[in-house]
Write a protein that holds these residues in place. Structure first.
Motif, PDB file in Angstrom:
ATOM      1  N   GLN A  98       0.687  -1.251   0.064  1.00 45.78           N
ATOM      2  CA  GLN A  98       0.025   0.037   0.175  1.00 45.78           C
ATOM      3  C   GLN A  98       0.905   1.137   0.067  1.00 45.78           C
ATOM      4  OE1 GLN A  98      -3.196   0.681  -0.391  1.00 45.78           O
ATOM      5  NE2 GLN A  98      -3.346   2.692   0.560  1.00 45.78           N
ATOM      6  N   TRP A  99       1.959   1.267   0.761  1.00 42.78           N
ATOM      7  CA  TRP A  99       2.668   2.553   1.002  1.00 42.78           C
ATOM      8  C   TRP A  99       4.206   2.467   0.468  1.00 42.78           C
ATOM      9  CZ3 TRP A  99      -0.059   6.491   2.557  1.00 42.78           C
ATOM     10  CH2 TRP A  99      -1.196   6.131   2.981  1.00 42.78           C
TER      11      TRP A  99
ATOM     12  N   ARG B 187       0.127   8.511  -2.393  1.00 38.80           N
ATOM     13  CA  ARG B 187       0.056   7.207  -3.266  1.00 38.80           C
ATOM     14  C   ARG B 187      -1.258   7.264  -4.016  1.00 38.80           C
ATOM     15  NH1 ARG B 187       4.274   3.936  -3.283  1.00 38.80           N
ATOM     16  NH2 ARG B 187       2.718   1.940  -3.325  1.00 38.80           N
TER      17      ARG B 187
ATOM     18  N   SER C 240      -1.881  -0.238  -5.545  1.00 38.97           N
ATOM     19  CA  SER C 240      -1.241   0.919  -5.216  1.00 38.97           C
ATOM     20  C   SER C 240      -0.284   1.226  -5.719  1.00 38.97           C
ATOM     21  CB  SER C 240      -1.071   0.997  -3.427  1.00 38.97           C
ATOM     22  OG  SER C 240      -0.282   2.027  -3.055  1.00 38.97           O
ATOM     23  N   ARG C 241       0.165   2.497  -6.094  1.00 35.38           N
ATOM     24  CA  ARG C 241       1.260   3.151  -6.911  1.00 35.38           C
ATOM     25  C   ARG C 241       1.772   4.390  -6.556  1.00 35.38           C
ATOM     26  NH1 ARG C 241       0.903  -1.575  -9.810  1.00 35.38           N
ATOM     27  NH2 ARG C 241      -0.670  -1.687 -11.237  1.00 35.38           N
ATOM     28  N   PRO C 242       3.076   4.601  -6.482  1.00 33.13           N
ATOM     29  CA  PRO C 242       3.765   5.826  -6.352  1.00 33.13           C
ATOM     30  C   PRO C 242       2.905   6.816  -7.195  1.00 33.13           C
ATOM     31  CG  PRO C 242       5.392   4.227  -6.975  1.00 33.13           C
ATOM     32  CD  PRO C 242       4.058   3.650  -7.124  1.00 33.13           C
ATOM     33  N   TYR C 243       2.570   8.079  -6.887  1.00 33.92           N
ATOM     34  CA  TYR C 243       2.115   9.147  -7.616  1.00 33.92           C
ATOM     35  C   TYR C 243       3.364   9.798  -8.373  1.00 33.92           C
ATOM     36  CZ  TYR C 243      -0.601  13.484  -8.089  1.00 33.92           C
ATOM     37  OH  TYR C 243      -1.387  14.653  -8.741  1.00 33.92           O
TER      38      TYR C 243
ATOM     39  N   ILE D  68       0.993  11.082   2.140  1.00 28.59           N
ATOM     40  CA  ILE D  68       1.891  10.320   2.914  1.00 28.59           C
ATOM     41  C   ILE D  68       2.312  10.949   4.358  1.00 28.59           C
ATOM     42  CG2 ILE D  68       4.017   8.979   2.784  1.00 28.59           C
ATOM     43  CD1 ILE D  68       3.581   8.656  -0.265  1.00 28.59           C
TER      44      ILE D  68
END
Ligand code: FAD
Ligand code: UDP
Length: 405
Positions: A173-174, A284, A337-340, A352
């Motif tokens: 998720q993070w 995220r 979930s992905r990095p933005y 975050i």
């Protein structure tokens, strides 16, 4: 009546007393309160529809699906619950979540029932007794508190829950371990010393009977509200600046060539509005993948969290959550979930939370401290991890304060 929609090119902003950016709860609750107080409100929304992240619609199978993540309403605030029910009836839905643990289902939050499945009846009894002796029966502890215990039995429970419920899910998720995320994030999902299998223990829970979009339509259906969809604030706001570097200040928000002096409630990300001057704020993002299956139900409850396997975090099956006709088809949704990294193609879903990002966010806030009529509000604009009920309560309070000024 219905919601009054208009093309931004056809409206004259001087016909309005207040401008609200964003049609999620932060914006819509504020607009509703302004309108009730007699102000004429212009709403600007970049998407093609209202309801923010709560937007739902029927898919090709006739099942009401949530397009921006599964949203379950829960609150301990009687005020929020009563207020919201002016716009929609609510079902009595209580959300249950199971962890898929190597093919076996464990109730989440981890509780006495999960413990019996994971440790076997006999060992679970000893461990449960230890938990009761230490924390009391029918209490909730965070994984962080549990991991601080020295007792070997409690350590065993803590290690199990950490490894099998929190570690891999949080990494997915993070992109961080549970030790690296702010403790308030994992504290959202406690360990329950009870047999309550529900995900939320709040006094009031449920789903809007005809869905969230209908609820928002009722909230915005007001003679004093006009909504302009497909309109980005950055495209219609022209900001006046003063000063340099860290001391740069916004001195006016000009709309259609003139400073707008009425209240402006802004519910989008501040970095986006302010030209990412201090660099992009970290968020995220999520990808949602929908599947149709030719079965009545795909899984035993609304959400199954994949806590030890798979690349996605969870699967939600909407049929459990919303009223739907009996049929041999079901829609499920997997969340990745992905990095933005790309505002043009991605949506910032989760701020975050940590000290460094908070300081980064504050640099943007300080650019606005000379604008007495500008109010950042909501999960994005305040860079907070708000549940729906919290932002509804805040928007009620802030909008009433603004009108009292
Ligand atoms: P949003 O709903 O994000 O609304 C902001 C709106 O502003 C959007 O429509 C956006 O398009 C628009 N906007 C942004 N920038 C601009 C701009 N520059 N110009 C024009 N328009 C703009 N909460 C719960 O209580 N229960 C749940 O089960 C739950 N599940 C969730 C699941 C997921 C995956 C996520 C991400 C959140 C969940 N939440 C849940 C939290 C809930 O989504 C938020 O509390 C709620 O969306 C906050 O409302 P908001 O108005 O602040 O933001
Ligand atoms: N979490 C976890 N395993 C779970 C459920 C939650 O590790 O089975 C952690 C994870 O870090 C997650 C946080 O707890 O981001 C908060 O979970 P919640 O379900 O509240 O997240 P949301 O629904 O807001 O995505």
């Amino acid at each position: 009546m219905t919601v009054a929609y208009a093309d931004f090119r056809d409206v004259n902003v001087s016909d309005y007393d207040a401008v609200v950016v964003g049609c999620g709860f932060a914006g819509s609750v504020s607009a509703n309160q302004f309108a009730e107080g007699g102000l004429r409100v212009l709403m600007i929304e970049q998407r093609a529809q209202i309801a923010g992240n709560m937007y739902d619609e029927e898919d090709e199978n006739g099942i009401l699906v949530h397009r921006y993540g599964p949203h379950i309403f829960h609150t301990n605030s009687g005020t929020v619950w009563r207020w919201l029910r002016m716009f929609s009836g609510f079902t009595g839905y209580q959300h249950n979540v199971l962890s898929n643990w190597h093919g076996t289902y464990l109730p989440v939050p981890f509780n006495k029932n999960s413990m019996e499945i994971a440790f076997g009846q006999e060992r679970a009894e000893e461990l449960i007794q230890k938990l009761i002796d230490t924390f009391g029966d029918n209490t909730r502890v965070t994984i962080t508190q549990l991991r601080e215990q020295e007792d070997p039995d409690l350590k065993e429970v803590a290690d199990f829950v950490y490894q099998n419920v929190f570690l891999y899910y949080t990494q997915k998720q993070w992109g961080l371990t549970p030790d690296q995320v702010d403790p308030s994030v994992v504290a959202r999902v406690p360990v329950l010393i009870s047999r309550d299998n529900r995900y939320f223990q709040d006094a009031y829970q449920g789903m809007p009977v005809f869905g969230y979009t209908k609820l928002f339509e009722n909230m915005l259906d007001h003679e004093n509200i006009t909504v302009c969809l497909n309109t980005k604030a950055e495209d219609v706001f022209d900001l006046s600046y003063e000063g340099q570097g860290e001391n740069v200040k916004v001195t006016a928000v000009n709309i259609q060539g003139k400073p707008f002096t009425g209240p402006i409630v802004y519910t989008g990300p501040l970095d986006q509005l302010l030209g990412e001057r201090f660099g992009r704020l970290p968020y995220r993002s999520l990808d949602f993948v929908y599947e149709t299956h030719d079965v009545e139900y795909y899984q035993p409850c609304g959400t199954v969290n994949y806590t030890v396997s798979e690349d996605f975090t969870r699967i939600t099956e909407f049929k459990h959550m919303v009223l739907s006709k009996k049929q041999n088809k079901t829609t499920i949704m997997k969340e990745y979930s992905r990095p933005y990294t790309d505002p043009a193609t991605q949506i910032p879903y989760y701020a975050i939370i940590n000290e460094q990002n908070q300081e980064h966010y504050q640099r943007y806030v300080s650019m606005l401290d000379q604008l007495p009529n500008f109010y950042p509000l909501g999960r994005l604009a305040e860079y907070k991890y708000y549940n729906m009920d919290v932002i509804i309560e805040r928007a009620l309070k802030v909008s009433r304060q603004i009108m009292g000024k």
